[in-house]
Write an enzyme that holds these catalytic residues in place. Structure first.
Site, mmCIF file in Angstrom:
data_model
loop_
_atom_site.group_PDB
_atom_site.id
_atom_site.type_symbol
_atom_site.label_atom_id
_atom_site.label_comp_id
_atom_site.label_asym_id
_atom_site.label_seq_id
_atom_site.Cartn_x
_atom_site.Cartn_y
_atom_site.Cartn_z
ATOM 1 N N PHE A 1 53.140 32.910 118.020
ATOM 2 C CA PHE A 1 51.620 33.163 117.689
ATOM 3 C C PHE A 1 51.201 32.061 116.747
ATOM 4 C CE2 PHE A 1 53.876 37.452 118.096
ATOM 5 C CZ PHE A 1 53.395 37.785 119.274
ATOM 6 N N ILE B 1 57.084 31.290 125.245
ATOM 7 C CA ILE B 1 57.230 31.946 124.356
ATOM 8 C C ILE B 1 57.027 33.488 124.437
ATOM 9 C CG2 ILE B 1 56.608 30.064 122.306
ATOM 10 C CD1 ILE B 1 53.843 31.186 122.551
ATOM 11 N N GLY B 2 57.134 33.807 125.584
ATOM 12 C CA GLY B 2 57.040 35.235 126.091
ATOM 13 C C GLY B 2 55.716 35.374 127.038
ATOM 14 N N THR B 3 55.082 34.217 127.151
ATOM 15 C CA THR B 3 53.755 34.343 128.131
ATOM 16 C C THR B 3 54.105 34.433 129.802
ATOM 17 O OG1 THR B 3 53.983 31.770 127.947
ATOM 18 C CG2 THR B 3 52.599 32.952 126.543
ATOM 19 N N ILE C 1 42.498 32.836 137.091
ATOM 20 C CA ILE C 1 43.595 33.288 136.478
ATOM 21 C C ILE C 1 44.711 33.069 137.479
ATOM 22 C CG2 ILE C 1 44.458 35.420 135.585
ATOM 23 C CD1 ILE C 1 42.365 34.240 133.941
ATOM 24 N N GLY D 1 42.625 28.296 129.092
ATOM 25 C CA GLY D 1 43.615 29.101 128.313
ATOM 26 C C GLY D 1 43.381 30.413 128.312
ATOM 27 N N GLU E 1 44.736 33.103 123.503
ATOM 28 C CA GLU E 1 44.161 33.423 122.348
ATOM 29 C C GLU E 1 42.547 34.093 122.384
ATOM 30 O OE1 GLU E 1 45.483 29.791 119.359
ATOM 31 O OE2 GLU E 1 45.628 29.202 121.465
#
Lengths: 679, 328
Positions: free
Chosen positions: A215, A441-443, A566, A639, A642
């Site tokens: 994060f 990172i988990g994405t 997307i 992106g 966030e």
């Protein structure tokens, strides 16, 4: 889930030692003396590193990495020693056996809106100018028939990823350094550590194969990487250092508190004539980090007159840093709350108010938007949520003790992309291998990069292997600024495209070694765009406020986002929902309080730092408007990591007002605040 | 390294005997708090006596219609027990309001009663705390105390007892059975936890080497209803900002029996005797409830940042009584 993924502190290297960092227990001063004899006498303790014996390092690019280089204590929790032992428990026992005396000095850890130390920096985080001004805001505001002048306050917040910051370090005989590091960007860690230890980048390898969340807090190298490398150098053995959760709050960054004054002036039809967003925040005495909370006001709404200002005070506190959507997350809470207040003052629907002020070009730069679908997000979200039948009157919906309300807020996040390298390899058996030092990172980075390559190579995705998370792979930027997929994907796309071309040039079987091509997007990403490029979104939320207990619970939350194309609906939805969840935490549950006496954060574990529990996160939905924007990158993506958090807290705060008729301008909306406000 | 020995006790008698033989020993139940405290350095026992497998894991009816709960009955099991759910719903609700599913599966009845405060200063060995280190001072009074006590605290300590279960037990007039070197004794749950006074180091009246073996719930007369209400910072897995356990029996509009205990307000579950006195025999109704609860909370002395707890407790208690009245 199989459990075979190895994290940074799970390498089990032969001969590995374990390190325990020792945080300063005073808020400001210097280490007067450290007696290490008792610790060193303990069985299994190999070394105690202090500023007196630790390896001297070069000046780092980030001052937080200058650990154990001098006796200064800039804040409580700053690391003043490191104990290395055969076992973790042994290292910790050694840490407790240290006898450290300090000379203390008066300290100041509390930010106030009128703090004497506030100054205007040159730039805020991201390199944005600290001050931007257009027209004559004061005159325009004074002349505006409808005005909002409100101040919003958000305390410090922490990222607290599930996996703590951790590094296993080892040096080879020939002076090469290898780090297994829990990081969002191994290339960046490699370069920073090379600088710190006076090495060439090719003498350092950083592996970040699996990362349990970051994060933003792992976006830059953290002290544990330097400490582990120092300890490994000092002892000649591999050293593992996993940050204890309770130490983390002080040394892995936090979202800095902000006090934000927003003044909006509008004509009676709701057209904004002036926007002023002025924020005060804190940084540490170690480095200047300025949360760029006033920046989104330069993007969002048209107005002839505008002023956006950042001011910062350097306090005796831990160094703040990136936390999911730095700038946008706190800034849009204030701006979008103020927009709601303006809608109330005008008697205008808050969706309609935003539509009336949707600019054709970016207000600050005058550049046309590459694509801007805020209006479509608002309209689509309103329809899905059932907003259009909403009774605008506040405090008129009751279910027993519960007050119900709905709120809306907009979201925005800039489009970033950085230079990246990648290679694409075609094997004789018809399979492909992509290499790029991306980080997952988990994405789901591996998945989406394989998709991008497979699409170009016109092959099933199963036929593509993706290697990431190792700095020996082609250099790539970090997973941050919602730019990972754009940056890495661009280079993967380019490499795969070049591979297709290369393969087309020759016929017949491939050589036994296969064919490999590389790509570098330095030129493409450096090009100045004639367009303003941002993602947009809209949040709709319904809350139930218990008027008797002050508990605020979310009934449903619905986000619609316009973030280019997307690439993967499953991982994309996961990012949006995850961001919204974090926004829910920011609005309702999360809080790190600075103890004015001790100068540290009171909440230092996951029992007291309240991230939303599953029971808090019900009824979340995310949708998107697929944009066809040719001005972004070959994938057409913006992106998405966030934007889900941006505006979420404002939507909830606005729903709180609709439920109760009371404006609370300080987060989180926890029972203590709510009960006092409803009294 | 702080080495400690581990012993799995075969009987209550052995557990107590071994504890007496080894000063500084601790009984280990589910370990959900003790092990955390060992990691924090707050507890450093030389011997852990594992009592979690002793045959104290039964819930049985007593001859008079009450319930006998073994000390090692897990919180989840107790919450789900049909007798608890039907006869003592406040207890089931309190248990389910506590911690998380995983913790409730592990935590024991005895251990729950003996858990320590979550005051941030108590848990941080680098800071003063009179409970952890008598005489070192109490930074919470001036520092972070939003979650801490508003009633019954002392200049020495403003800690709260964190248990939900104990609050329900206090309102239900449960009794704790203790077994020690001098044999067995019983203590009412309401007397089991102490106020801090000038010695906050002791949370309870348990004596060295004494062990909780059972908790006994007395029978509730026909027509008695109970419930537990808790307010917290998130919907699950958070300690009570304030909570209330209420037990009520109303006949023909008059209150025959009322028991009220607050959680999150004090160093122990706060049994509201003053309020109960005012309620007994009075006509059931909101005005009576409010004045009774206010009489109780008049003794509150909130600190700078926790006055909201008094309001919260008032609301919870009045609403709990009102909700029970409609069922009684």
């Amino acid at each position: 889930m199989t459990g075979v993924a190895r994290y940074a502190a799970e390498r089990n290297l032969p001969g590995c030692l374990y390190a325990w960092p020792v945080p300063a227990t005073v808020p400001r001063g210097r280490v007067a003396a450290i007696r290490t004899a008792d610790a060193l006498a303990l069985p299994g303790v190999h070394a105690v590193l202090t500023h007196e014996n630790a390896p001297r390092t070069r000046e780092p690019d980030d001052p937080i990495l200058a650990v154990l280089q001098n006796d200064r204590v800039p804040h409580r929790g700053w690391q003043v020693a490191l104990v290395v032992a055969d076992t973790l428990e042994g290292a910790r026992a050694g840490a407790e056996a240290l006898d450290i005396t300090y000379e203390t000095a008066a300290h100041d850890a509390v930010l106030t809106a009128d703090h004497d130390g506030l100054y205007t920096p040159e730039t805020a985080n991201g390199g944005y100018p600290a001050v931007r001004e257009r027209g004559d805001v004061d005159r325009a505001f004074a002349a505006a028939p409808v005005q909002v002048d409100a101040t919003y306050t958000i305390g410090p917040l922490h990222n607290h990823p599930m996996e703590p910051h951790a590094t296993t370090a080892l040096w080879s005989q020939d002076g090469r350094l290898t780090l297994y590091d829990s990081s969002q960007g191994a290339t960046k860690v490699r370069d920073s550590l090379a600088t710190v230890f006076g090495l060439r980048p090719d003498q350092v390898t950083v592996v970040s194969q699996h990362v349990g969340g970051g994060f933003g807090s792992k976006g830059t190298p953290r002290p544990q990487a330097v400490l582990a490398a120092m300890a490994a150098l000092h002892t000649g053995r591999p050293v593992e250092l996993a940050m204890p959760r309770r130490h983390m709050a002080a040394v892995v960054g936090h979202r800095a508190p902000t006090v934000q004054r927003v003044r909006l002036g509008a004509s009676s039809d709701g057209t904004l004539t002036s926007v002023a967003h002025e924020i005060s925040t804190h940084t540490s005495t170690v480095k200047e980090f300025v949360e760029q909370a006033a920046v989104p006001a330069r993007v969002m709404y048209g107005s002839a007159h505008s002023r956006t200002v950042h001011r910062v005070a350097a306090l005796d506190v831990p160094s703040p840093s990136w936390m999911r959507a730095p700038g946008e997350a706190p800034g849009m809470y204030a701006l979008e709350s103020a927009m709601d207040e303006l809608a109330s003052a005008l008697g205008l629907d808050p969706v309609e108010l935003r539509l009336r002020n949707d600019p054709a070009a970016e207000p600050d730069s005058g550049k046309p938007f590459s694509s801007r679908n805020l209006a479509a997000c608002l309209r689509d979200g309103a329809a899905r949520f059932g907003w259009n039948d909403r009774d605008p009157r506040p405090a008129v919906r009751r279910e027993g003790p519960l007050l119900l309300g709905t709120g809306v807020a907009a979201a925005t996040y800039p489009v970033y992309a950085a230079a990246s390298h990648a290679s694409a390899h075609a094997a004789p058996d018809g399979s492909y291998r992509i290499a790029v030092n991306a980080t997952d990172i988990g994405t789901g980075a591996r998945t989406v990069l394989a998709q991008i390559a497979a699409h170009v190579l016109e092959t099933p995705v199963e036929n593509v292997t993706v290697d990431i998370g190792d700095s020996d792979l082609p250099d790539a930027p970090l997973a941050g600024g919602s730019s990972g997929t754009a940056s890495w994907g661009w280079s993967v796309h380019k490499a795969a495209t070049a591979l297709v071309e290369r393969l087309g040039e020759s016929s017949g079987p491939l050589p036994a070694a296969g064919v490999t091509v590389t790509a570098d997007t330095t030129d493409e990403t450096a090009e100045e765009s004639p367009h303003a490029r941002h993602a947009f979104g809209a949040h709709f939320a319904e809350v139930a406020v218990d008027s008797r207990t002050g508990e605020v619970r979310v009934r449903r939350m619905l986000g619609v986002f316009a973030a280019g194309h997307i690439l993967n609906s499953r991982t994309g939805r996961s990012q949006f929902i995850g961001g919204m969840t974090m926004g829910l935490g920011m609005a309702l549950t999360e809080s790190s309080s600075l103890d004015p006496v001790f100068g540290d954060f009171t909440e230092s574990d996951l029992a007291s730092y309240h991230v939303p529990a599953c029971a808090d996160v019900t009824g979340l939905e995310a949708y998107w408007i697929d944009e066809d924007d040719p001005h972004l990158n070959p994938m057409g993506s913006k992106g998405i990591g966030e934007i889900g958090i941006v505006g979420a807290a404002a939507a909830l705060g606005n729903a709180f007002h609709h439920a109760t008729g009371v404006r609370l301008r300080t987060l989180p909306l926890a029972p203590d605040r709510v009960l006092s406000a409803l009294r | 390294m702080k080495p400690f020995a581990y012993l799995r006790a075969a009987s209550v008698a052995e557990a107590v005997r071994e504890s007496a033989a080894r000063p500084g020993a601790r009984f280990l139940g589910g370990g959900t708090n003790l092990v955390d405290l060992m990691k924090l350095g707050v507890e450093s026992p030389g011997l852990l006596i594992d009592v979690s497998r002793l045959p104290l894991d039964r819930v049985t009816d007593t001859a008079d219609g009450g319930l006998r709960i073994g000390a090692t009955v897990r919180n989840s099991d107790l919450a789900a027990h049909p007798a608890v759910r039907t006869r003592y719903p406040a207890l089931s609700q309190a248990l389910l309001a506590g911690a998380s599913g995983q913790l409730r599966n592990t935590a024991t009845t005895g251990g729950n009663l003996l858990q320590r405060t979550r005051c941030p200063y108590f848990q941080d060995t680098s800071k003063p705390c009179n409970k952890r280190e008598p005489g070192s001072g109490c930074p919470a009074r001036e520092g972070a105390h939003r979650d801490l006590a508003v009633i019954g605290h002392s200049t020495e300590c403003v800690a709260t007892h964190p248990s939900d279960m104990a609050v329900a037990l206090a309102a239900l007039d449960a009794v704790v059975l203790l077994y020690g070197p001098d044999g067995e004794r019983t203590v009412a749950v309401t007397e089991f936890h102490r106020l801090p006074g000038d010695d906050p180091s002791a949370d309870t009246v348990i004596r060295p080497d004494e062990m909780i073996t059972e908790v006994v719930l007395p029978p509730l007369p026909e027509g008695t209803v109970s419930l537990y209400r808790k307010a917290r910072d998130r919907a699950s897995f958070a300690f009570a900002l304030a909570s209330v356990a209420a037990v009520l029996r109303v006949r023909e509009g008059r209150i025959e029996h009322a028991a009220l205990a607050f959680g999150g307000l004090a160093h122990r579950p706060w049994r509201a005797r003053t309020a109960e006195e005012a309620l007994r025999g009075a006509p059931a109704g909101d005005a009576v409830y409010l004045s009774a609860v206010d009489a109780e909370l008049a003794a509150a002395r909130p600190l700078r940042d926790n006055a909201f707890k008094v309001t919260l407790a008032r609301h919870l208690a009045v609403d709990a009584l009102a909700a029970l009245t409609t069922r009684a």
